[in-house]
Design a protein around this motif. Structure first.
Motif, mmCIF file in Angstrom:
data_model
loop_
_atom_site.group_PDB
_atom_site.id
_atom_site.type_symbol
_atom_site.label_atom_id
_atom_site.label_comp_id
_atom_site.label_asym_id
_atom_site.label_seq_id
_atom_site.Cartn_x
_atom_site.Cartn_y
_atom_site.Cartn_z
ATOM 1 N N GLN A 293 12.446 144.549 -4.273
ATOM 2 C CA GLN A 293 12.061 144.069 -2.942
ATOM 3 C C GLN A 293 10.679 143.425 -2.960
ATOM 4 O O GLN A 293 10.396 142.523 -2.162
ATOM 5 N N MET A 294 9.826 143.877 -3.869
ATOM 6 C CA MET A 294 8.480 143.327 -3.981
ATOM 7 C C MET A 294 8.516 141.828 -4.256
ATOM 8 O O MET A 294 7.700 141.071 -3.744
ATOM 9 N N ARG A 295 9.507 141.363 -5.046
ATOM 10 C CA ARG A 295 9.614 139.938 -5.322
ATOM 11 C C ARG A 295 10.692 139.277 -4.465
ATOM 12 O O ARG A 295 11.076 138.141 -4.679
ATOM 13 N N VAL A 296 11.216 139.987 -3.496
ATOM 14 C CA VAL A 296 12.149 139.535 -2.461
ATOM 15 C C VAL A 296 13.568 139.326 -3.005
ATOM 16 O O VAL A 296 14.490 140.033 -2.629
ATOM 17 N N SER A 297 13.746 138.307 -3.892
ATOM 18 C CA SER A 297 15.105 138.035 -4.361
ATOM 19 C C SER A 297 15.070 137.318 -5.697
ATOM 20 O O SER A 297 14.082 136.652 -6.026
ATOM 21 N N PRO A 298 16.166 137.429 -6.480
ATOM 22 C CA PRO A 298 16.249 136.656 -7.720
ATOM 23 C C PRO A 298 16.571 135.198 -7.425
ATOM 24 O O PRO A 298 16.972 134.861 -6.298
ATOM 25 N N PRO A 299 16.413 134.307 -8.403
ATOM 26 C CA PRO A 299 16.634 132.871 -8.171
ATOM 27 C C PRO A 299 18.036 132.579 -7.652
ATOM 28 O O PRO A 299 19.034 132.996 -8.244
ATOM 29 N N GLY A 300 18.120 131.840 -6.560
ATOM 30 C CA GLY A 300 19.399 131.600 -5.907
ATOM 31 C C GLY A 300 20.297 130.630 -6.648
ATOM 32 O O GLY A 300 21.474 130.920 -6.899
ATOM 33 N N LEU A 301 19.774 129.455 -7.002
ATOM 34 C CA LEU A 301 20.601 128.468 -7.689
ATOM 35 C C LEU A 301 21.081 128.988 -9.037
ATOM 36 O O LEU A 301 22.219 128.740 -9.443
ATOM 37 N N ALA A 302 20.225 129.700 -9.725
ATOM 38 C CA ALA A 302 20.590 130.210 -11.046
ATOM 39 C C ALA A 302 21.700 131.250 -10.961
ATOM 40 O O ALA A 302 22.494 131.400 -11.892
ATOM 41 N N GLN A 303 21.777 131.974 -9.850
ATOM 42 C CA GLN A 303 22.884 132.922 -9.690
ATOM 43 C C GLN A 303 24.218 132.195 -9.575
ATOM 44 O O GLN A 303 25.252 132.711 -10.036
ATOM 45 N N LEU A 304 24.218 131.001 -8.982
ATOM 46 C CA LEU A 304 25.441 130.205 -8.942
ATOM 47 C C LEU A 304 25.878 129.846 -10.352
ATOM 48 O O LEU A 304 27.073 129.882 -10.686
ATOM 49 N N LEU A 305 24.906 129.480 -11.193
ATOM 50 C CA LEU A 305 25.208 129.177 -12.590
ATOM 51 C C LEU A 305 25.762 130.410 -13.301
ATOM 52 O O LEU A 305 26.776 130.345 -14.011
ATOM 53 N N GLY A 306 25.105 131.551 -13.098
ATOM 54 C CA GLY A 306 25.543 132.779 -13.748
ATOM 55 C C GLY A 306 26.929 133.195 -13.310
ATOM 56 O O GLY A 306 27.743 133.663 -14.115
ATOM 57 N N GLU A 307 27.216 133.029 -12.011
ATOM 58 C CA GLU A 307 28.535 133.402 -11.490
ATOM 59 C C GLU A 307 29.628 132.549 -12.115
ATOM 60 O O GLU A 307 30.687 133.060 -12.514
ATOM 61 N N ALA A 308 29.389 131.240 -12.207
ATOM 62 C CA ALA A 308 30.384 130.362 -12.828
ATOM 63 C C ALA A 308 30.558 130.697 -14.303
ATOM 64 O O ALA A 308 31.679 130.621 -14.834
ATOM 65 N N ALA A 309 29.483 131.092 -14.967
ATOM 66 C CA ALA A 309 29.566 131.400 -16.391
ATOM 67 C C ALA A 309 30.431 132.629 -16.659
ATOM 68 O O ALA A 309 31.066 132.730 -17.722
ATOM 69 N N THR A 310 30.481 133.578 -15.720
ATOM 70 C CA THR A 310 31.310 134.770 -15.929
ATOM 71 C C THR A 310 32.788 134.430 -16.003
ATOM 72 O O THR A 310 33.589 135.242 -16.485
ATOM 73 N N GLU A 311 33.179 133.233 -15.554
ATOM 74 C CA GLU A 311 34.577 132.843 -15.541
ATOM 75 C C GLU A 311 34.967 132.000 -16.748
ATOM 76 O O GLU A 311 36.107 131.519 -16.848
ATOM 77 N N LEU A 312 34.034 131.808 -17.677
ATOM 78 C CA LEU A 312 34.351 131.041 -18.883
ATOM 79 C C LEU A 312 35.382 131.787 -19.734
ATOM 80 O O LEU A 312 35.380 133.021 -19.785
ATOM 81 N N PRO A 313 36.242 131.075 -20.449
ATOM 82 C CA PRO A 313 37.209 131.746 -21.330
ATOM 83 C C PRO A 313 36.516 132.355 -22.543
ATOM 84 O O PRO A 313 35.412 131.957 -22.912
ATOM 85 N N ASP A 314 37.180 133.326 -23.158
ATOM 86 C CA ASP A 314 36.610 133.978 -24.334
ATOM 87 C C ASP A 314 36.371 132.998 -25.473
ATOM 88 O O ASP A 314 35.517 133.236 -26.337
ATOM 89 N N SER A 315 37.106 131.899 -25.491
ATOM 90 C CA SER A 315 36.944 130.910 -26.563
ATOM 91 C C SER A 315 35.536 130.328 -26.591
ATOM 92 O O SER A 315 35.078 129.863 -27.642
ATOM 93 N N TYR A 316 34.842 130.349 -25.439
ATOM 94 C CA TYR A 316 33.455 129.864 -25.439
ATOM 95 C C TYR A 316 32.619 130.672 -26.419
ATOM 96 O O TYR A 316 31.857 130.113 -27.210
ATOM 97 N N PHE A 317 32.768 131.979 -26.392
ATOM 98 C CA PHE A 317 31.986 132.824 -27.290
ATOM 99 C C PHE A 317 32.469 132.716 -28.732
ATOM 100 O O PHE A 317 31.682 132.804 -29.662
ATOM 101 N N ASP A 318 33.771 132.486 -28.919
ATOM 102 C CA ASP A 318 34.294 132.321 -30.277
ATOM 103 C C ASP A 318 33.626 131.140 -30.972
ATOM 104 O O ASP A 318 33.221 131.237 -32.139
ATOM 105 N N LEU A 319 33.507 130.034 -30.267
ATOM 106 C CA LEU A 319 32.915 128.839 -30.858
ATOM 107 C C LEU A 319 31.425 129.022 -31.116
ATOM 108 O O LEU A 319 30.921 128.674 -32.183
ATOM 109 N N ALA A 320 30.709 129.579 -30.131
ATOM 110 C CA ALA A 320 29.267 129.784 -30.304
ATOM 111 C C ALA A 320 28.990 130.769 -31.428
ATOM 112 O O ALA A 320 28.085 130.562 -32.259
ATOM 113 N N LYS A 321 29.762 131.844 -31.474
ATOM 114 C CA LYS A 321 29.570 132.857 -32.503
ATOM 115 C C LYS A 321 29.832 132.289 -33.891
ATOM 116 O O LYS A 321 29.085 132.561 -34.846
ATOM 117 N N ALA A 322 30.871 131.472 -34.030
ATOM 118 C CA ALA A 322 31.181 130.865 -35.322
ATOM 119 C C ALA A 322 30.059 129.939 -35.773
ATOM 120 O O ALA A 322 29.711 129.894 -36.972
#
Length: 429
Positions: A293-322
């Motif tokens: 509460q001291m800093r009020v809230s986390p970054p708003g636009l970046a949460q939109l990015l984070g939310e969309a990223a949670t819906e990425l397919p597992d293949s995203y991590f397969d490629l990055a990991k490789a």
């Protein structure tokens, strides 16, 4: 005595004259000073040489950046599009704990990873850094002690200074790949001021991946001594030689474990500054919420990015990991071909710790940027002393980040090999 003017004494800082005390007319001298906390704050071990790298670039020297974990892998376009296409009339504060929709989807991400996390267990933070800060502020009092296996993420020292917490290191060693030291060494460090243990898994800077057995030993220690177990899991997706185990996978973790997380490395989104403080301990979550509460809230636009990223397919991590695995193997191969260099094979993250045939990595790193170039290039590295709390430890070690492509890794290793051949301070030259 009416009408009598009594003079002020002039020769003392104060004097008593007829029972009256006067302050001297001499001015009080005060000097502007920064805080002791600020003076004690260390420079970043991976950023402090940046002015020298900038100067090298101004001289026309190309710099291979192996000093910092800034991936060059593309940030997922679908995550960026969620921000670019957002229809926003007023960019408002988000709730202190984060957007409900993001927390719900983030909880689902953890559940897919086998972690028993609900939305109410999550406090969205401004990067993993804020999650670490909230953990130290919520779990420890000023003067309390935090046990950490070293070498450790260099910023932990800065957070300890900022919160007036004392880091108590337990040293791991390059000879056995920086494996977790015996649990008896951790237990021997416990005092009445000890309140928590902190591990980074997979580890930054060593790349070591702690096993289920090692984590169970740490949790058992915390349960027996009523300590918190803080688990920094920023590199969860990048384990190359086995399955990842979270501290929240362990039985009996609920009251003791806090997971510190971030999307920075997971989705190559370091600039978004979105992380998470995750615990099932309700009392601890309530205290951390007050700091949030001291800093009020986390970054708003970046949460939109984070939310969309949670819906990425597992293949995203397969490629990055490789890709990271191929880079790891290439860098290890090249390092081991340089005479006098030793490095273990890291099991995760994207860092390699190496010992070099030199006496002082700080001097060598500066020399690389000020005096050396090979085919118009040099390399920027992180001296390892900034990742240790024990004075003098790691003086001949460096951390190298394999976050650049394989062709660039080859160029950087060419520079490093030639630099070690030319360096006046090389041991055995």
């Amino acid at each position: 005595m009416a009408g009598i003017c009594t003079p002020k004494p002039k020769t003392a800082s104060y004097a008593v004259f007829w029972g009256i005390r006067w302050l001297s007319a001499q001015p009080f001298t005060r000097m502007l000073q920064v805080s002791r906390r600020g003076t004690a704050m260390p420079m970043s071990p991976y950023r402090k040489l940046t002015p020298y790298a900038d100067a090298a670039k101004q001289r026309g020297v190309g710099v291979y950046h192996l000093n910092i974990g800034q991936p060059d892998i593309e940030t997922p376009p679908a995550a960026l599009a969620a921000v670019q296409q957002a229809r926003i009339g007023v960019l408002e504060y988000s709730p202190t704990a984060g957007l409900p929709s993001y927390r719900t989807k983030l909880a689902a991400y953890y559940q897919r990873a086998g972690m028993p996390v609900e939305a109410e267990d999550i406090l969205v933070t401004a990067g993993g850094s804020e999650a670490i800060f909230f953990a130290l502020m919520s779990c420890l009092n000023p003067g309390d002690e935090l046990i950490v296996p070293e070498p450790f993420y260099g910023a932990y020292t800065a957070f300890a200074v900022a919160t007036d917490v004392r880091i108590v290191p337990v040293t791991s060693h390059i000879e056995n790949g920086y494996a977790l030291p015996p649990i008896a060494e951790f237990e021997s460090r416990i005092t009445p001021r000890t309140k928590a243990l902190l591990v980074c898994n997979p580890n930054n800077p060593t790349g070591y991946v702690y096993s289920r057995q090692e984590l169970e030993q740490l949790l058992d220690l915390c349960r027996r001594h009523h300590l918190y177990l803080l688990s920094d899991e920023a590199y969860r997706e990048f384990c190359y030689d086995g399955n990842y185990v979270s501290a929240l996978h362990l039985p009996g973790a609920a009251e003791h474990v806090v997971v510190l997380d971030t999307i920075s490395k997971r989705y190559s989104a370091c600039g978004a500054r979105i992380g998470a403080f995750v615990t099932k301990n309700k009392a601890l979550q309530a205290v951390a919420f007050k700091f949030a509460q001291m800093r009020v809230s986390p970054p708003g636009l970046a949460q939109l990015l984070g939310e969309a990223a949670t819906e990425l397919p597992d293949s995203y991590f397969d490629l990055a990991k490789a890709e990271y695995l191929a880079r790891r193997n290439r860098m290890v191969e090249r390092l081991r071909a340089i005479p006098g260099v030793y490095c273990p094979t890291p099991g995760g993250a994207f860092y390699i710790m190496a010992s070099l045939p030199i006496a002082d990595a700080e001097h060598f790193a500066l020399w690389l940027l000020e005096e050396f170039q090979h085919d118009g290039h040099t390399v920027m590295i992180s001296p390892a002393t900034g990742f240790y709390a024990t004075p003098g430890a790691g003086r001949n070690e460096v951390r190298l980040a394999y976050v650049i492509n394989q062709a660039a890794i080859d160029g950087a290793m060419d520079c490093l090999a030639e630099a070690l051949r030319q360096y006046p301070g090389r041991i055995g030259a």
